[in-house]
Design a protein around this motif. Structure first.
Motif, PDB file in Angstrom:
ATOM      1  N   ASP A   1       0.827  -1.206   0.000  1.00 49.53           N
ATOM      2  CA  ASP A   1       0.000   0.000   0.000  1.00 49.53           C
ATOM      3  C   ASP A   1       0.861   1.255   0.000  1.00 49.53           C
ATOM      4  O   ASP A   1       0.599   2.207  -0.746  1.00 49.53           O
ATOM      5  CB  ASP A   1      -0.935   0.018   1.213  1.00 49.53           C
TER       6      ASP A   1
ATOM      7  N   VAL B   1       1.160   4.230  -2.937  1.00 51.23           N
ATOM      8  CA  VAL B   1       0.939   5.661  -2.664  1.00 51.23           C
ATOM      9  C   VAL B   1       2.160   6.446  -3.103  1.00 51.23           C
ATOM     10  O   VAL B   1       2.035   7.514  -3.726  1.00 51.23           O
ATOM     11  CB  VAL B   1       0.644   5.872  -1.159  1.00 51.23           C
TER      12      VAL B   1
ATOM     13  N   THR C   1       0.838  10.607  -4.240  1.00 51.16           N
ATOM     14  CA  THR C   1      -0.217  11.219  -3.417  1.00 51.16           C
ATOM     15  C   THR C   1      -0.206  10.565  -2.044  1.00 51.16           C
ATOM     16  O   THR C   1       0.243   9.451  -1.863  1.00 51.16           O
ATOM     17  CB  THR C   1      -1.602  11.007  -4.049  1.00 51.16           C
ATOM     18  N   ALA C   2      -0.733  11.306  -1.098  1.00 52.64           N
ATOM     19  CA  ALA C   2      -0.808  10.763   0.253  1.00 52.64           C
ATOM     20  C   ALA C   2      -2.235  10.646   0.704  1.00 52.64           C
ATOM     21  O   ALA C   2      -3.125  11.220   0.212  1.00 52.64           O
ATOM     22  CB  ALA C   2      -0.034  11.640   1.224  1.00 52.64           C
TER      23      ALA C   2
END
Length: 95
Positions: free
Chosen positions: A85, A89, A94-95
């Motif tokens: 995961d 990201v 992107t966070a």
């Protein structure tokens, strides 16, 4: 000063909403914590000739317990799913 208090209150509120991470088994579950003796004490015992077979066995047992504890702490911090995961990201940016 009221603005700082508002920011602090908002930060604490947000922190309280977060999930607690799963850190795995407690070190207490791994057994009793080995006693770490000062090196000068061990050297003094060796120099005085008071190392008996029982003390030697005790030192060997403590060393084995420390090695086992160190081995139990080795390994990945994050499980494979969490690492995947995080990698996804990071790849997206992107966070």
């Amino acid at each position: 000063m009221p603005f700082v208090r508002l920011i602090l209150l908002c930060s604490l509120t947000l922190a309280a909403c977060g999930q607690t991470p799963d850190l795995g088994p407690s070190p207490v579950a791994l057994g009793p914590v080995p006693v770490i003796l000062p090196l000068d004490q061990l050297v003094a015992q060796a120099d005085a000739g008071v190392i008996t077979p029982q003390i030697g066995a005790s030192v060997a047992a403590r060393a084995a317990a420390l090695r086992a504890r160190a081995a139990a702490m080795r390994g990945a911090v994050k499980d494979p799913a969490t690492r995947a995961d995080l990698a996804a990201v990071i790849a997206r940016g992107t966070a």
